[in-house]
Design a protein around this motif. Structure first.
Motif, PDB file in Angstrom:
ATOM      1  N   SER A  15     -18.520 -23.782 -64.838  1.00 21.55           N
ATOM      2  CA  SER A  15     -19.734 -22.868 -65.064  1.00 21.55           C
ATOM      3  C   SER A  15     -20.026 -22.155 -66.286  1.00 21.55           C
ATOM      4  CB  SER A  15     -20.321 -22.150 -63.810  1.00 21.55           C
ATOM      5  OG  SER A  15     -21.270 -21.212 -64.069  1.00 21.55           O
ATOM      6  N   ILE A  17     -20.233 -19.769 -69.533  1.00 19.63           N
ATOM      7  CA  ILE A  17     -19.272 -19.715 -70.542  1.00 19.63           C
ATOM      8  C   ILE A  17     -18.162 -20.582 -70.599  1.00 19.63           C
ATOM      9  CG2 ILE A  17     -17.837 -18.188 -72.041  1.00 19.63           C
ATOM     10  CD1 ILE A  17     -20.064 -16.069 -71.134  1.00 19.63           C
ATOM     11  N   ASP A  36     -11.036 -24.136 -61.794  1.00 22.17           N
ATOM     12  CA  ASP A  36     -12.213 -23.389 -61.260  1.00 22.17           C
ATOM     13  C   ASP A  36     -12.003 -23.059 -59.859  1.00 22.17           C
ATOM     14  OD1 ASP A  36     -15.191 -22.622 -62.405  1.00 22.17           O
ATOM     15  OD2 ASP A  36     -14.909 -22.384 -60.260  1.00 22.17           O
ATOM     16  N   ILE A  37     -12.317 -22.016 -59.103  1.00 12.82           N
ATOM     17  CA  ILE A  37     -12.393 -21.745 -57.577  1.00 12.82           C
ATOM     18  C   ILE A  37     -13.121 -23.091 -57.051  1.00 12.82           C
ATOM     19  CG2 ILE A  37     -14.187 -20.127 -57.347  1.00 12.82           C
ATOM     20  CD1 ILE A  37     -12.354 -18.460 -55.700  1.00 12.82           C
ATOM     21  N   ARG A  38     -14.258 -23.316 -57.710  1.00  7.46           N
ATOM     22  CA  ARG A  38     -15.199 -24.386 -57.164  1.00  7.46           C
ATOM     23  C   ARG A  38     -14.880 -25.695 -57.610  1.00  7.46           C
ATOM     24  NH1 ARG A  38     -20.404 -23.248 -58.419  1.00  7.46           N
ATOM     25  NH2 ARG A  38     -19.708 -22.257 -60.280  1.00  7.46           N
ATOM     26  N   VAL A  60      -8.321 -23.808 -58.484  1.00 12.02           N
ATOM     27  CA  VAL A  60      -7.481 -22.691 -58.662  1.00 12.02           C
ATOM     28  C   VAL A  60      -8.378 -21.370 -58.452  1.00 12.02           C
ATOM     29  CG1 VAL A  60      -7.649 -22.053 -61.090  1.00 12.02           C
ATOM     30  CG2 VAL A  60      -5.383 -21.526 -59.927  1.00 12.02           C
ATOM     31  N   ASN A  61      -7.690 -20.317 -57.756  1.00  5.33           N
ATOM     32  CA  ASN A  61      -8.257 -18.882 -57.412  1.00  5.33           C
ATOM     33  C   ASN A  61      -7.545 -18.146 -58.485  1.00  5.33           C
ATOM     34  OD1 ASN A  61      -8.835 -16.508 -57.094  1.00  5.33           O
ATOM     35  ND2 ASN A  61      -8.941 -16.944 -54.634  1.00  5.33           N
ATOM     36  N   VAL A  62      -7.935 -17.614 -59.534  1.00  5.35           N
ATOM     37  CA  VAL A  62      -7.097 -16.840 -60.385  1.00  5.35           C
ATOM     38  C   VAL A  62      -6.513 -15.672 -59.813  1.00  5.35           C
ATOM     39  CG1 VAL A  62      -8.224 -17.786 -62.420  1.00  5.35           C
ATOM     40  CG2 VAL A  62      -9.111 -15.591 -61.560  1.00  5.35           C
ATOM     41  N   ASN A  88     -11.072 -17.141 -68.935  1.00  2.00           N
ATOM     42  CA  ASN A  88     -12.432 -16.819 -68.977  1.00  2.00           C
ATOM     43  C   ASN A  88     -13.024 -16.312 -67.615  1.00  2.00           C
ATOM     44  OD1 ASN A  88     -15.545 -17.574 -69.584  1.00  2.00           O
ATOM     45  ND2 ASN A  88     -14.961 -19.022 -67.802  1.00  2.00           N
ATOM     46  N   TYR A 152     -16.177  -2.748 -64.080  1.00  2.00           N
ATOM     47  CA  TYR A 152     -16.314  -3.883 -64.924  1.00  2.00           C
ATOM     48  C   TYR A 152     -16.028  -3.452 -66.314  1.00  2.00           C
ATOM     49  CZ  TYR A 152     -18.230  -8.174 -67.135  1.00  2.00           C
ATOM     50  OH  TYR A 152     -18.643  -9.309 -67.958  1.00  2.00           O
ATOM     51  N   LYS A 156     -12.863  -4.908 -68.509  1.00  2.00           N
ATOM     52  CA  LYS A 156     -12.756  -5.624 -69.746  1.00  2.00           C
ATOM     53  C   LYS A 156     -12.372  -4.858 -71.010  1.00  2.00           C
ATOM     54  CE  LYS A 156     -14.756  -9.231 -68.203  1.00  2.00           C
ATOM     55  NZ  LYS A 156     -14.288 -10.628 -68.344  1.00  2.00           N
ATOM     56  N   GLY A 182     -22.210 -10.599 -75.433  1.00  2.00           N
ATOM     57  CA  GLY A 182     -23.511  -9.688 -74.890  1.00  2.00           C
ATOM     58  C   GLY A 182     -24.018 -10.687 -73.663  1.00  2.00           C
ATOM     59  N   THR A 184     -25.630 -13.066 -71.609  1.00  2.00           N
ATOM     60  CA  THR A 184     -25.475 -14.585 -71.954  1.00  2.00           C
ATOM     61  C   THR A 184     -26.070 -15.409 -70.882  1.00  2.00           C
ATOM     62  OG1 THR A 184     -23.413 -14.174 -73.136  1.00  2.00           O
ATOM     63  CG2 THR A 184     -23.976 -16.565 -72.387  1.00  2.00           C
ATOM     64  N   THR A 186     -26.290 -17.401 -68.143  1.00  2.00           N
ATOM     65  CA  THR A 186     -25.264 -18.058 -67.181  1.00  2.00           C
ATOM     66  C   THR A 186     -25.676 -17.534 -65.967  1.00  2.00           C
ATOM     67  OG1 THR A 186     -23.498 -16.525 -66.715  1.00  2.00           O
ATOM     68  CG2 THR A 186     -23.229 -17.621 -68.851  1.00  2.00           C
ATOM     69  N   PRO A 187     -25.187 -18.333 -64.764  1.00  2.00           N
ATOM     70  CA  PRO A 187     -25.425 -18.050 -63.512  1.00  2.00           C
ATOM     71  C   PRO A 187     -25.005 -16.514 -62.993  1.00  2.00           C
ATOM     72  CG  PRO A 187     -24.570 -20.258 -63.427  1.00  2.00           C
ATOM     73  CD  PRO A 187     -24.358 -19.751 -64.844  1.00  2.00           C
TER      74      PRO A 187
HETATM   75  N1  NAD Z   1     -22.879 -14.271 -68.586  1.00  2.00           N
HETATM   76  C1  NAD Z   1     -22.955 -13.036 -69.460  1.00  2.00           C
HETATM   77  O1  NAD Z   1     -23.730 -12.401 -69.812  1.00  2.00           O
HETATM   78  C2  NAD Z   1     -21.424 -12.317 -69.513  1.00  2.00           C
HETATM   79  C3  NAD Z   1     -21.391 -11.371 -70.896  1.00  2.00           C
HETATM   80  C4  NAD Z   1     -20.199 -10.960 -70.953  1.00  2.00           C
HETATM   81  C5  NAD Z   1     -18.979 -11.501 -70.536  1.00  2.00           C
HETATM   82  N2  NAD Z   1     -19.020 -12.338 -69.520  1.00  2.00           N
HETATM   83  C6  NAD Z   1     -17.803 -12.760 -69.118  1.00  2.00           C
HETATM   84  O2  NAD Z   1     -17.735 -14.226 -69.333  1.00  2.00           O
HETATM   85  C7  NAD Z   1     -16.832 -14.771 -68.057  1.00  2.00           C
HETATM   86  C8  NAD Z   1     -17.515 -15.993 -67.681  1.00  2.00           C
HETATM   87  O3  NAD Z   1     -18.687 -15.411 -67.047  1.00  2.00           O
HETATM   88  P1  NAD Z   1     -19.962 -16.529 -66.824  1.00  2.00           P
HETATM   89  O4  NAD Z   1     -21.121 -15.519 -67.037  1.00  2.00           O
HETATM   90  O5  NAD Z   1     -19.939 -17.672 -67.454  1.00  2.00           O
HETATM   91  O6  NAD Z   1     -19.965 -16.709 -65.179  1.00  2.00           O
HETATM   92  P2  NAD Z   1     -20.302 -17.733 -64.558  1.00  2.00           P
HETATM   93  O7  NAD Z   1     -20.442 -17.397 -63.074  1.00  2.00           O
HETATM   94  O8  NAD Z   1     -21.261 -18.709 -64.941  1.00  2.00           O
HETATM   95  O9  NAD Z   1     -18.995 -18.861 -64.636  1.00  2.00           O
HETATM   96  C9  NAD Z   1     -18.065 -18.256 -63.802  1.00  2.00           C
HETATM   97  C10 NAD Z   1     -16.957 -19.445 -63.613  1.00  2.00           C
HETATM   98  O10 NAD Z   1     -15.682 -18.914 -62.906  1.00  2.00           O
HETATM   99  C11 NAD Z   1     -15.401 -19.416 -61.727  1.00  2.00           C
HETATM  100  N3  NAD Z   1     -14.640 -18.235 -61.038  1.00  2.00           N
HETATM  101  C12 NAD Z   1     -15.172 -17.109 -60.551  1.00  2.00           C
HETATM  102  N4  NAD Z   1     -14.026 -16.424 -59.994  1.00  2.00           N
HETATM  103  C13 NAD Z   1     -12.929 -17.407 -60.129  1.00  2.00           C
HETATM  104  C14 NAD Z   1     -11.637 -17.159 -59.586  1.00  2.00           C
HETATM  105  N5  NAD Z   1     -11.285 -16.170 -58.884  1.00  2.00           N
HETATM  106  N6  NAD Z   1     -10.894 -18.119 -59.693  1.00  2.00           N
HETATM  107  C15 NAD Z   1     -11.087 -19.197 -60.622  1.00  2.00           C
HETATM  108  N7  NAD Z   1     -12.417 -19.326 -60.978  1.00  2.00           N
HETATM  109  C16 NAD Z   1     -13.223 -18.545 -60.619  1.00  2.00           C
HETATM  110  C17 NAD Z   1     -16.613 -19.548 -60.994  1.00  2.00           C
HETATM  111  O11 NAD Z   1     -16.609 -20.732 -59.972  1.00  2.00           O
HETATM  112  C18 NAD Z   1     -17.535 -20.012 -62.100  1.00  2.00           C
HETATM  113  O12 NAD Z   1     -17.502 -21.451 -62.305  1.00  2.00           O
HETATM  114  C19 NAD Z   1     -16.696 -13.717 -67.472  1.00  2.00           C
HETATM  115  O13 NAD Z   1     -15.203 -13.383 -67.646  1.00  2.00           O
HETATM  116  C20 NAD Z   1     -17.468 -12.868 -67.588  1.00  2.00           C
HETATM  117  O14 NAD Z   1     -17.081 -11.479 -67.271  1.00  2.00           O
HETATM  118  C21 NAD Z   1     -20.088 -12.851 -69.335  1.00  2.00           C
END
Ligand code: NAD
Length: 271
Positions: A15, A17, A36-38, A60-62, A88, A152, A156, A182, A184, A186-187
């Motif tokens: 999902s 990024i 991914d956990i999903r 995988v669950n990280v 990620n 958070y 980070k 910044g 982004t 995403t879900p």
């Molecule tokens: N979206 C933003 O605005 C934003 C901004 C800065 C940083 N980030 C960082 O970007 C990264 C990705 O975030 P995103 O916005 O794409 O989120 P997202 O929720 O769209 O995607 C995250 C993915 O990681 C998977 N995941 C979650 N926990 C997990 C685990 N324990 N083990 C394995 N997989 C797992 C989820 O199933 C999902 O598919 C994160 O590290 C987040 O902190 C996001």
């Protein structure tokens, strides 16, 4: 085709990024392990790519150190090499230190920081053989603080400095860099993006006037993971459209007017 014949792992690749990174790396020739956990989300990305030989799903669950290490070792064994690890997967967190409990703090640190440590620790011996790279997805929230994001912010920031520590310790064989997005689309960020009050408050804070698309973050991840960045090591590439370039002072141009009102603006500034 910067990643032709190369093998990459993207955690949280199902999902947002991570998905963007999977698509970009695949398009540039990589064989990508979508971890991914999903698994159903990861599978949907793989199905859409329609290339089962170069888009492989691993559940995988990280948080599960054993499973995370197995993911890395088995991916390297299956394809005979590992060139890039994209750490990620991460979780958000809301609350001041007086509002969150210890269990929550520990979970955020485990998902956002410990997983980076553990996956990198396992991957580095494989990456040394290929002169590979690690790209950690940190956040603009690791560069400065947000109201009500204490865990958070801490997590980070730790990822950014762990990036630097690994970069100097493991050069020249492995390069380690971070990308700090910044806001982004995403879900994970949908709660912010769908809230009109939040988006109104972002007005004037985002110089680009919009959130990033995942492909724009993925482009930075691909750059740092590629040979184009062969001398970039220990860097935190902030991809926030200029959000953190701002001191936080009021928008004088907007309040006092631009060029047509320069005199008025200047006298207001002098007081
Ligand atoms: N979206 C933003 O605005 C934003 C901004 C800065 C940083 N980030 C960082 O970007 C990264 C990705 O975030 P995103 O916005 O794409 O989120 P997202 O929720 O769209 O995607 C995250 C993915 O990681 C998977 N995941 C979650 N926990 C997990 C685990 N324990 N083990 C394995 N997989 C797992 C989820 O199933 C999902 O598919 C994160 O590290 C987040 O902190 C996001």
């Amino acid at each position: 085709m910067r990643f032709k014949d190369k093998v990459a792992i993207v955690t949280g690749g199902g999902s947002g990024i991570g998905e963007g990174a999977v698509r970009r790396l695949h398009r540039e020739g990589a064989t990508v392990v979508i971890a991914d956990i999903r698994p159903e989300a990861a599978q949907a990305v793989a199905d859409d790519l329609g290339d089962p030989a170069r888009a492989i799903v691993r559940e995988v669950n990280v948080l599960d150190n054993e499973a995370l290490a197995a993911l890395v070792d088995e991916s390297a064994a299956r394809f005979g090499r590992l060139d890039l690890l994209v750490n990620n997967a991460g979780m958000g967190s809301f609350g001041k230190v007086t509002q969150i409990d210890l269990a929550h703090w520990r979970e955020v640190m485990a998902v956002d920081v410990e997983s980076v440590f553990w996956a990198s620790r396992t991957a580095i011996p494989h990456l040394e053989k290929t002169r590979g790279a690690i790209v950690n997805v940190a956040s603009a929230s690791g560069v400065a603080a947000d109201y009500g994001f204490a865990a958070y912010n801490a997590a980070k920031a730790a990822v950014i400095n762990l990036t630097r520590a690994m970069a100097i310790d493991h050069a020249p064989l492995v390069r380690v860099n971070a990308v700090s997005p910044g806001l982004t689309r995403t879900p994970l960020a949908v709660g912010l993006l769908d809230n009109p009050d939040v988006m109104a408050a972002y007005d004037g804070v985002l110089p680009m006037g919009r959130a990033a698309e995942t492909s724009e973050i993925a482009a930075a991840i691909a750059f740092l993971g590629s040979d184009d960045a062969s001398y970039v090591n220990g860097h935190n590439l902030v991809v926030d459209g200029g959000m953190t370039a701002h001191t936080g002072q009021p928008n004088f141009s907007r309040i006092l007017g631009d060029a047509s009102h320069l005199d008025q603006a200047e006298s207001a500034f002098r007081g």
